[in-house]
Every structure is written in C-alpha cells, then in structure tokens.
Design a protein around this motif. Structure first.
Motif, mmCIF file in Angstrom:
data_model
loop_
_atom_site.group_PDB
_atom_site.id
_atom_site.type_symbol
_atom_site.label_atom_id
_atom_site.label_comp_id
_atom_site.label_asym_id
_atom_site.label_seq_id
_atom_site.Cartn_x
_atom_site.Cartn_y
_atom_site.Cartn_z
ATOM 1 N N ARG A 42 0.822 -1.204 0.000
ATOM 2 C CA ARG A 42 0.000 0.000 0.000
ATOM 3 C C ARG A 42 0.861 1.262 0.000
ATOM 4 O O ARG A 42 0.637 2.179 -0.783
ATOM 5 C CB ARG A 42 -0.862 -0.066 1.261
ATOM 6 C CG ARG A 42 -1.484 1.219 1.571
ATOM 7 C CD ARG A 42 -2.237 1.216 2.865
ATOM 8 N NE ARG A 42 -2.910 2.513 2.867
ATOM 9 C CZ ARG A 42 -3.543 3.020 3.870
ATOM 10 N NH1 ARG A 42 -3.628 2.355 4.995
ATOM 11 N NH2 ARG A 42 -4.101 4.190 3.794
ATOM 12 N N GLU A 43 1.849 1.292 0.882
ATOM 13 C CA GLU A 43 2.686 2.487 0.998
ATOM 14 C C GLU A 43 3.441 2.748 -0.315
ATOM 15 O O GLU A 43 3.527 3.877 -0.766
ATOM 16 C CB GLU A 43 3.736 2.337 2.095
ATOM 17 C CG GLU A 43 3.337 2.282 3.562
ATOM 18 C CD GLU A 43 1.901 2.109 3.937
ATOM 19 O OE1 GLU A 43 1.121 3.039 3.663
ATOM 20 O OE2 GLU A 43 1.547 1.095 4.523
ATOM 21 N N PHE A 44 3.952 1.675 -0.914
ATOM 22 C CA PHE A 44 4.684 1.859 -2.172
ATOM 23 C C PHE A 44 3.745 2.329 -3.281
ATOM 24 O O PHE A 44 4.102 3.170 -4.103
ATOM 25 C CB PHE A 44 5.402 0.570 -2.579
ATOM 26 C CG PHE A 44 6.643 0.312 -1.763
ATOM 27 C CD1 PHE A 44 7.759 1.127 -1.918
ATOM 28 C CD2 PHE A 44 6.696 -0.712 -0.828
ATOM 29 C CE1 PHE A 44 8.909 0.911 -1.161
ATOM 30 C CE2 PHE A 44 7.836 -0.937 -0.068
ATOM 31 C CZ PHE A 44 8.948 -0.119 -0.241
ATOM 32 N N ALA A 45 2.529 1.782 -3.300
ATOM 33 C CA ALA A 45 1.566 2.189 -4.340
ATOM 34 C C ALA A 45 1.230 3.670 -4.184
ATOM 35 O O ALA A 45 1.189 4.421 -5.158
ATOM 36 C CB ALA A 45 0.307 1.333 -4.243
ATOM 37 N N LEU A 46 1.015 4.112 -2.951
ATOM 38 C CA LEU A 46 0.678 5.513 -2.707
ATOM 39 C C LEU A 46 1.842 6.424 -3.057
ATOM 40 O O LEU A 46 1.674 7.529 -3.563
ATOM 41 C CB LEU A 46 0.285 5.719 -1.235
ATOM 42 C CG LEU A 46 -1.009 5.032 -0.801
ATOM 43 C CD1 LEU A 46 -1.189 5.122 0.704
ATOM 44 C CD2 LEU A 46 -2.205 5.659 -1.511
ATOM 45 N N LEU A 47 3.044 5.928 -2.776
ATOM 46 C CA LEU A 47 4.239 6.722 -3.030
ATOM 47 C C LEU A 47 4.485 6.901 -4.526
ATOM 48 O O LEU A 47 4.676 8.004 -5.016
ATOM 49 C CB LEU A 47 5.417 5.998 -2.371
ATOM 50 C CG LEU A 47 6.747 6.701 -2.358
ATOM 51 C CD1 LEU A 47 7.343 6.552 -0.970
ATOM 52 C CD2 LEU A 47 7.710 6.121 -3.355
ATOM 53 N N SER A 66 2.422 6.566 -6.972
ATOM 54 C CA SER A 66 1.375 7.297 -7.681
ATOM 55 C C SER A 66 1.214 8.715 -7.134
ATOM 56 O O SER A 66 0.264 9.412 -7.480
ATOM 57 C CB SER A 66 0.064 6.532 -7.589
ATOM 58 O OG SER A 66 -0.291 6.339 -6.243
ATOM 59 N N ARG A 67 2.132 9.136 -6.270
ATOM 60 C CA ARG A 67 2.168 10.514 -5.746
ATOM 61 C C ARG A 67 0.911 10.899 -4.982
ATOM 62 O O ARG A 67 0.490 12.048 -5.012
ATOM 63 C CB ARG A 67 2.392 11.519 -6.882
ATOM 64 C CG ARG A 67 3.692 11.311 -7.590
ATOM 65 C CD ARG A 67 4.371 12.610 -7.985
ATOM 66 N NE ARG A 67 5.748 12.339 -8.333
ATOM 67 C CZ ARG A 67 6.299 12.662 -9.504
ATOM 68 N NH1 ARG A 67 5.596 13.303 -10.400
ATOM 69 N NH2 ARG A 67 7.561 12.390 -9.735
ATOM 70 N N GLN A 68 0.300 9.911 -4.330
ATOM 71 C CA GLN A 68 -0.857 10.275 -3.513
ATOM 72 C C GLN A 68 -0.444 10.568 -2.086
ATOM 73 O O GLN A 68 -1.146 11.217 -1.346
ATOM 74 C CB GLN A 68 -1.886 9.154 -3.536
ATOM 75 C CG GLN A 68 -2.469 8.976 -4.915
ATOM 76 C CD GLN A 68 -3.392 7.798 -4.951
ATOM 77 O OE1 GLN A 68 -4.422 7.798 -4.310
ATOM 78 N NE2 GLN A 68 -3.010 6.772 -5.678
ATOM 79 N N GLU A 69 0.682 10.011 -1.680
ATOM 80 C CA GLU A 69 1.181 10.303 -0.342
ATOM 81 C C GLU A 69 2.614 10.772 -0.461
ATOM 82 O O GLU A 69 3.354 10.360 -1.348
ATOM 83 C CB GLU A 69 1.124 9.048 0.543
ATOM 84 C CG GLU A 69 -0.253 8.755 1.085
ATOM 85 C CD GLU A 69 -0.601 9.494 2.370
ATOM 86 O OE1 GLU A 69 0.012 10.562 2.647
ATOM 87 O OE2 GLU A 69 -1.489 9.010 3.087
ATOM 88 N N ASP A 70 2.967 11.622 0.487
ATOM 89 C CA ASP A 70 4.301 12.174 0.508
ATOM 90 C C ASP A 70 5.234 11.215 1.253
ATOM 91 O O ASP A 70 4.893 10.766 2.354
ATOM 92 C CB ASP A 70 4.171 13.533 1.211
ATOM 93 C CG ASP A 70 5.466 14.052 1.711
ATOM 94 O OD1 ASP A 70 6.318 14.350 0.888
ATOM 95 O OD2 ASP A 70 5.630 14.144 2.942
ATOM 96 N N PRO A 71 6.372 10.858 0.672
ATOM 97 C CA PRO A 71 7.254 9.878 1.319
ATOM 98 C C PRO A 71 7.698 10.279 2.725
ATOM 99 O O PRO A 71 7.783 9.421 3.609
ATOM 100 C CB PRO A 71 8.457 9.779 0.375
ATOM 101 C CG PRO A 71 8.275 10.781 -0.686
ATOM 102 C CD PRO A 71 6.858 11.238 -0.665
ATOM 103 N N ASP A 72 7.953 11.562 2.943
ATOM 104 C CA ASP A 72 8.356 11.978 4.290
ATOM 105 C C ASP A 72 7.244 11.701 5.300
ATOM 106 O O ASP A 72 7.505 11.289 6.423
ATOM 107 C CB ASP A 72 8.720 13.474 4.330
ATOM 108 C CG ASP A 72 10.053 13.750 3.645
ATOM 109 O OD1 ASP A 72 10.503 12.883 2.879
ATOM 110 O OD2 ASP A 72 10.640 14.822 3.882
#
Ligand code: SF4
Lengths: 158, 331
Positions: A92-97, A99-105
């Motif tokens: 999930r975290e990698f998918a969000l990252l 696709s730029r939906q969540e900020d990695p920091d």
C-alpha cells in the motif's frame, strides 16, 4: 480504506506476486526501470547507484529486490544479500508513493516506510523519484502508473 | 497576500503552480541554497523549463541563494546570481551581505528579498538591509511573536513575508550552529542541517533510533511519529529526564492568523518544504489557496475549516501543528 475489497484483492495480488518466478520479475524490472529512468540515467543523476545496492522490500507481499546500476545498465538481483540502503514497507505504501498520492516523508514520519543503511543514498533515490517527470514517460508506463493510482485510490481510499 | 510556495523539483513546481501558488521559490543544485540535498533542486535545463512553465501561467519565480558564501566557493555564489539573472527570475532570496552587495551592484534592477536566514527581526535591521542593498522584501524569522511581527511591520521600509506553514527551525535562524557542532556542516555554511550522510536510522528492539554522526538523537517507540533528525528536535537526558529539551518536532501552521497577518500589512505568506515531494506541495498549496480565497470573501467572519487543518496536520512533521512563536505572549 475499504477493508472488504482489500481483503479480497490483497491475497490475490500477494499470491500472484509470490508465484511469479524471480527470473520473470527480474526480466520485467530490468526492462521497465531503464525506460522509466531513461533521462535520469542519461544525465548521470542515477550514478549514485553505480555499483551500490538499493534493496526494496514489500513486507506484506513478502517480495523484494536488490537494484543496482552497472555501467549505466540496471541490474536486479534477489533481495537476500547485503545492500547499501534498504527501503521497506507494505505494498500500500509503495503504491501511494509511486502514484504521488502520499508524501514519502509523511509515510516515513508515520513509520509506514523504513529507510535503513546509507541515508544519503536513500534520500537521493527518493528525490529522484519525486523529480521524475511522469509526463515524459512512454505511454504504456504512464498507463500503468495511472492504473496503480486508480487501483490504490480505490482500495486504500481513506 | 501573495502565496509563496516551495519547489524542489520540476513536478513539485508544476503542482504548486497548478494548485494556486502566486509565486514559487526554488534553488540550484549546489550549496548556494539552504536545501542542498542530493537529487533535489534544478540544473540549468530544468530551471529553464520551470521558468517557462511558471511565467506562462503568470506565476512568479524566486530563486533562493540563501546560504553564506564560503571563501573557497565565492565564485559559485556569483555564478548562481548570474545564472538566475540570465534566466530572468522575478527575485532572488539572499542572506549573505557579500552576495547581496554583488547582486545589487551588478544587477540593480533585480529584486532582492532578504532570506529568513538573514535573521532581521526588527525595523532597524530591515532599514539597514534596505539602505545598503536596496532589498524590496524581507522574510521574517519564525522566532517572532505576533506582537513583534506587528511592530516590525509598522515601521518596515520594505514588504514583509512570513512563514505560514511547514517544519519549524526556530532556534536562531541564520545563527544556528547545532548541526555544525555534531556534523561539521550547518544550513548557513553548507546548505543542510543534519546532512543525510551523517544520518543513520535503525530499527532496534528498543524502537526506531536516529543517529547523527553516531550521536543518538532520538528513539521512537511503536506508534510514535518520527521527525527530521535535527539536533534541536532530539530527545535528551537532562537531570534524569528524557525529553525534547530544545524543541519539539512540530509543524507551524498559521491559517488561523490570516486575518491578523493581513491586518498587520504582511504582503506574502511562505510555505516551507522544498525537500518534500510533489504530493506534499499539492496538498498544502491547495489548502492555503482555498484559505486565502475564503478570507478574501469572508473577511471578519473568517474561520478556518476543519478539513483544512486535518489535511495539513496529516503531512506535518510529528503530525502536530502549532502557532510556533507567534503565540508566545511572553516574548
Ligand atoms: S538544528 Fe534545528 S534550529 Fe538549528 S538549523 Fe537545524 S533545524 Fe534549524
């Protein structure tokens, strides 16, 4: 999050990812990554990975790869050896990252992603990923990214 | 008030422009700016593309050349100024007096903004920079209370910009040497507080540990939010107490103060975070655009919406937002 859909989709993704032999993953990644990062490799932005290993571990799917650059060619190996830096988290975290939906920091502050080893290398790769021009990607990859984004929006929408 | 937004990469710049920035600020790929991190910032080609994109959409571009020039690298700072001028940027954000002087002598028509790193906290300091270097705007340090901001604004000879949102670095901007103390590099000298090469994260049985040049900065327990590994935000043992002895890892958020800042005559609001991703930039710019537009309509009846505060605190360092020093009545 949509727990019901997640419950159905995740095992499917997980099983197919694990069932896919490493050799096929390797071939697919070694074909795809140079296309995604063509400009970055060309301009030497990714020289930081020359002879150094970035390990990506997708914990819940129990898969991972060690990625390196050798004479500007991407090489993908099994994730069982040592790496210079290791980034781990759930699919999930990698998918969000990606696709730029969540900020990695943010993911990192909330401890949904972990970076161990050479922080500078990890940060550099993160920044290169952030700076990646999605507009310039070859069409099929743009489509792929769009699907990851839609699927993750669908499954993981909060 | 003008909304000034961070851009560490071309995609970040594009989303800032598309999400409602009035101006974006960026830096070049070297230690001439205070976010000197590997993989971040703009080379010549990307800077050109950035300028074209922003100017086409009537958004201003500022370039931060806001570290203190070191004797060995003076040429680099000069070249950065020359390059920014050739690109045709709207203003430079500068802290160092040598760089200020070089710029105002060589390019008298290029607008200069005093960087937060210049640490001008009162109108006398602002007057000095105005008289000597012709600065047109100054960014006030985040150490000031609202009362102090008002006071400075009353007599300031130049436009003022304040920080609206982002990670706090409030110890003594432009004068902080905590990072140098442990790593030999600080924002003013090398463009990075806690340079990444000195940072190590480790998952241990005791929790996630962060180390700066081998010095333990913090240890986060399961479920605890982590922050940037800066010395000021670490937890230290003082008299048998382990706590954030210097500063807590929080983010500044001044949406609530929009009416007061506007009444004080503040001309621009700056959002922090050139080191962050396009996803972060999009979220904060969108919220702030909406807040400023709402204020323009509602004026006296302005109240921040719950959903704005929620989405801002989601992307915050430490996931906690504060009014920072603005709210410190004792100052
Ligand atoms: S140590 Fe803290 S206060 Fe000092 S420069 Fe770094 S972030 Fe800012």
């Amino acid at each position: 999050m949509n727990p019901l859909i997640q419950k159905f989709i995740e095992p499917v993704v997980s099983r197919s990812a694990q069932a896919c032999p490493f050799l096929i993953q390797k071939i697919a990644l070694e074909k795809m990554l140079p296309q995604v990062f063509a400009a970055e490799i060309e301009e030497g932005d990714l020289d930081c990975l020359e002879g150094r290993y970035l390990k990506v571990l997708v914990k819940d799917l129990n898969i991972g790869w060690s990625i390196t650059l050798r004479n500007s060619l991407v090489e993908v190996e099994r994730a069982d050896g040592d790496a210079d830096v290791t980034i781990s988290g759930d699919a999930r975290e990698f998918a969000l990252l990606v696709s730029r939906q969540e900020d990695p920091d943010t993911l990192f502050f909330q401890r949904r992603l972990t970076i161990e080893g050479d922080t500078e290398l990890g940060l550099e790769v993160k920044n290169i990923l952030d700076a990646l021009d999605h507009e310039n990607l070859p069409f099929p990859l743009k489509q792929l990214l769009e699907s990851v984004s839609q699927v993750s929006r669908f499954i993981y929408a909060t | 008030m003008e909304l000034v937004c961070p851009a560490g990469s071309l995609p970040a710049l594009r989303v800032a422009v598309d999400s409602g920035a009035d101006a974006v600020y960026m830096g070049f790929k070297d230690d001439t700016n205070a976010r000197h991190f590997a993989g971040l910032n703009f080379n010549d080609r990307k800077a050109r593309q950035a300028l074209d994109y922003a100017i086409d959409r009537k958004v201003k571009v500022f370039v931060a050349i806001n570290t203190y020039a070191q004797p060995k690298g003076w040429k680099r700072w000069q070249e950065a100024v020359d390059r920014a001028y050739d690109l045709g940027v709207n203003a430079l954000i500068v802290a160092d007096m040598g760089v200020l002087e070089y710029t105002c002598n060589k390019y008298p028509d290029l607008a200069l903004h005093l960087s937060v790193q210049g640490s001008a906290t009162n109108h006398e300091a602002l007057k000095f920079y105005h008289q000597n270097f012709g600065i047109r705007r100054a960014v006030l340090p985040r150490v000031l209370s609202l009362a102090q901001v008002k006071l400075a604004a009353e007599k300031s000879p130049v436009d003022l910009e304040v920080f609206g949102f982002g990670s706090l670095c409030i110890m003594a901007e432009g004068r902080c040497y905590l990072s140098s103390y442990v790593t030999d590099e600080s924002p003013n000298t090398c463009g990075a507080c806690s340079p990444a090469k000195a940072v190590r994260w480790e998952e241990t049985d005791l929790g996630r540990e962060s180390r700066l040049n081998d010095v333990l900065i913090d240890r986060y327990q399961e479920g605890e939010n982590a922050g940037y590994p800066t010395l000021c935000k670490g937890r230290f043992k003082v008299d048998d107490h382990v706590y954030n002895a210097l500063e807590e890892p929080t983010s500044l958020n001044t949406i609530r103060l929009i009416p007061e800042l506007s009444a004080a005559g503040i001309k621009a609001i700056k959002l922090e975070g050139r080191q962050r991703s396009p996803a972060y930039v999009e979220q904060i710019v969108r919220v702030w655009r909406e807040a400023l537009d709402t204020y323009a309509v509602e004026r006296d009846n302005f109240t921040p919406r719950g959903e704005w505060l929620d989405s801002l605190s989601k992307v915050s360092e430490g996931t906690q937002t504060t009014l920072g020093a603005y709210s410190r009545p004792w100052q």
